[in-house]
Design a protein around this motif. Structure first.
Motif, PDB file in Angstrom:
ATOM      1  N   LYS A 214      45.839  55.311  43.230  1.00 35.57           N
ATOM      2  CA  LYS A 214      45.417  54.899  41.881  1.00 35.57           C
ATOM      3  C   LYS A 214      45.114  53.405  41.822  1.00 35.57           C
ATOM      4  O   LYS A 214      44.115  52.981  41.233  1.00 35.57           O
TER       5      LYS A 214
ATOM      6  N   ALA B 224      47.741  52.019  36.624  1.00 30.78           N
ATOM      7  CA  ALA B 224      46.942  51.166  37.504  1.00 30.78           C
ATOM      8  C   ALA B 224      46.030  50.217  36.736  1.00 30.78           C
ATOM      9  O   ALA B 224      45.793  49.083  37.174  1.00 30.78           O
ATOM     10  N   GLY B 225      45.553  50.637  35.579  1.00 29.20           N
ATOM     11  CA  GLY B 225      44.696  49.771  34.769  1.00 29.20           C
ATOM     12  C   GLY B 225      45.451  48.562  34.256  1.00 29.20           C
ATOM     13  O   GLY B 225      44.985  47.420  34.367  1.00 29.20           O
TER      14      GLY B 225
ATOM     15  N   ARG C  23      41.809  52.500  43.716  1.00 29.96           N
ATOM     16  CA  ARG C  23      40.602  52.930  42.993  1.00 29.96           C
ATOM     17  C   ARG C  23      40.377  52.110  41.731  1.00 29.96           C
ATOM     18  O   ARG C  23      39.258  51.671  41.446  1.00 29.96           O
ATOM     19  N   GLU C  24      41.437  51.897  40.963  1.00 29.01           N
ATOM     20  CA  GLU C  24      41.303  51.136  39.722  1.00 29.01           C
ATOM     21  C   GLU C  24      40.966  49.676  40.027  1.00 29.01           C
ATOM     22  O   GLU C  24      40.121  49.061  39.355  1.00 29.01           O
TER      23      GLU C  24
ATOM     24  N   THR D  25      37.343  49.404  40.977  1.00 23.63           N
ATOM     25  CA  THR D  25      36.486  49.539  39.797  1.00 23.63           C
ATOM     26  C   THR D  25      36.453  48.241  38.990  1.00 23.63           C
ATOM     27  O   THR D  25      35.392  47.823  38.497  1.00 23.63           O
ATOM     28  N   ARG D  26      37.597  47.583  38.874  1.00 17.85           N
ATOM     29  CA  ARG D  26      37.697  46.360  38.062  1.00 17.85           C
ATOM     30  C   ARG D  26      37.359  45.083  38.839  1.00 17.85           C
ATOM     31  O   ARG D  26      37.419  43.996  38.280  1.00 17.85           O
TER      32      ARG D  26
ATOM     33  N   SER E 240      46.425  46.242  37.207  1.00 17.36           N
ATOM     34  CA  SER E 240      45.254  45.498  37.697  1.00 17.36           C
ATOM     35  C   SER E 240      44.892  44.358  36.754  1.00 17.36           C
ATOM     36  O   SER E 240      44.576  43.241  37.192  1.00 17.36           O
TER      37      SER E 240
END
Length: 401
Positions: free
Chosen positions: A236, A210-211, A239-240, A243-244, A214
């Motif tokens: 995932k 997911a990081g 949420r990621e 956060t970003r 994203s």
């Protein structure tokens, strides 16, 4: 003398048992239901609850043609080979009258082929692959839930209203994700000819980084995002991305995300303001749905999920089809389901004669977070008959077998 009497008693007992078994068989309509219960509990516990509620209601009202419905459930282990083995066992050993079920598309395609090879009537309840009724469709297979093309088509009007030019696409790299994106591109280009697709991320199902996804999407600087991820991948990504800051100032259109099955695991991390397909169960103001909701809550002390509706409606469709056919003969069922109309929690539904696809529709709305939980507070219901390709396209796709 005692031995003769004992032997006679045994013969009489065996005869009575056989007679009882015959009477039982004559007094029931047996359905073989195959699904991925262990692999997809969040979907299939509600599905089975909806199924059993409908069966209970029908049997309490006298059954169908004076016979009670009986369902034999089998787990396919999310595996096409296991599903076919289960189907063979249900037909040969359990002597079921009808096969039904399936959530996963690849399993649905395997049973679609089984139905054709063995000449068994199969009502697919939930596989999303349109190949079930088009490319690999056959006269023995009908499908209840609207498929991938309809899902993508259902969000086009709202997506086009956004007037966003640069779009990014996120989808799981297998048939469902690929087909959903292809349908979205096709229909959006018609609705908005100047659209640009500036990024695509297609991670393997169940294995999203997911990081990295994203970041790749953010680097492309899209105006809007079309998302097809679901289940743990969606959790995932949501949420990621939150956060970003991926979704800040960007519109997101997302398939399936408005279903409680997928919103519930996110809790307070659920996205707010996404345009989604889903199930606004608390705010569907029709007599059919109110009755279903009240009965479901009374029986299970819980709210229904979309798969509860799918399970419930599948049984109602089977009952209507058997009633119209006057029995469970395969050829009579095939004829009866052509144009069959029945009542569902979403209102009247028809099985289209041209492709054996039902017109069960789709709700489109926006997500919100209320009391620390993701919800779809409202939605517009789109009839499934209005979300299909042209008749000419279907004729080209549909296998004439």
């Amino acid at each position: 003398m005692n031995r003769v009497l004992s032997h006679s008693v045994r013969l009489l007992t065996a005869s009575l048992c056989l007679a009882a078994a015959g009477a039982h068989a004559q007094g029931t309509i047996k359905i073989g239901e195959i699904n991925s219960y262990k692999a997809l509990p969040q979907n299939l516990v509600p599905y089975k609850q909806g199924w059993l509620l409908a069966q209970e209601e029908i049997n309490a009202a006298g059954g169908v043609l004076g016979k009670k419905l009986e369902t034999i459930f089998r787990d396919d282990n999310a595996n096409p080979g296991d599903a076919v083995r289960m189907a063979e066992e249900l037909v040969a050993r359990e002597n079921v009258d009808i096969l039904s079920g399936v959530t996963l598309s690849h399993v649905g395609l395997a049973l679609t082929d089984f139905a054709k090879q063995k000449k068994v009537f199969f009502l697919a309840s939930g596989p999303l692959s349109d190949k079930v009724v088009w490319d690999q469709g056959n006269r023995y297979t009908y499908r209840l839930r609207s498929g991938t093309y309809a899902l993508s088509a259902s969000v086009i009007a709202e997506a086009a209203k956004l007037k966003k030019k640069r779009w990014a696409l996120i989808y799981p790299n297998y048939e469902y994700g690929q087909a959903a994106v292809a349908a979205f591109k096709e229909n959006m280009k018609k609705a908005q000819p100047d659209i640009e697709f500036v990024a695509e991320q297609s991670p393997p199902l169940g294995k999203i980084d997911a990081g990295a996804v994203s970041q790749a999407i953010a680097d492309a600087r899209p105006d809007a995002i079309f998302n097809v991820m679901f289940g743990s991948d969606l959790t995932k990504l949501a949420r990621e991305g939150k956060t970003r800051g991926l979704f800040e100032g960007r519109e997101v259109v997302s398939l399936l995300t408005g279903e409680p099955e997928y919103l519930d695991p996110l809790k307070g991390d659920a996205p707010s303001g996404w345009i989604v397909t889903g199930y606004p169960y608390a705010n569907i103001d029709t007599p059919e749905h109110k009755a279903f909701l009240a009965a479901y809550q009374k029986k299970y002390n819980d709210y229904p999920r979309l798969n509860s509706v799918v399970g419930y409606a599948t049984v109602k469709a089977i009952a209507a089809g058997v009633r119209k056919a006057g029995g469970t003969d395969t050829e009579k069922l095939i004829a009866a389901f052509k144009g069959l109309e029945f009542s569902s929690p979403f209102g009247p539904v028809v099985f289209r004669p041209q492709d054996n696809q039902s017109t069960l529709g789709i709700f489109v709305g926006r997500t919100a977070v209320q009391d620390g939980k993701g919800v779809m507070p409202s939605g517009t219901y789109l009839d499934g008959s209005k979300l299909q390709p042209s008749e000419e396209q279907i004729r080209k796709l549909r296998n004439p077998s």
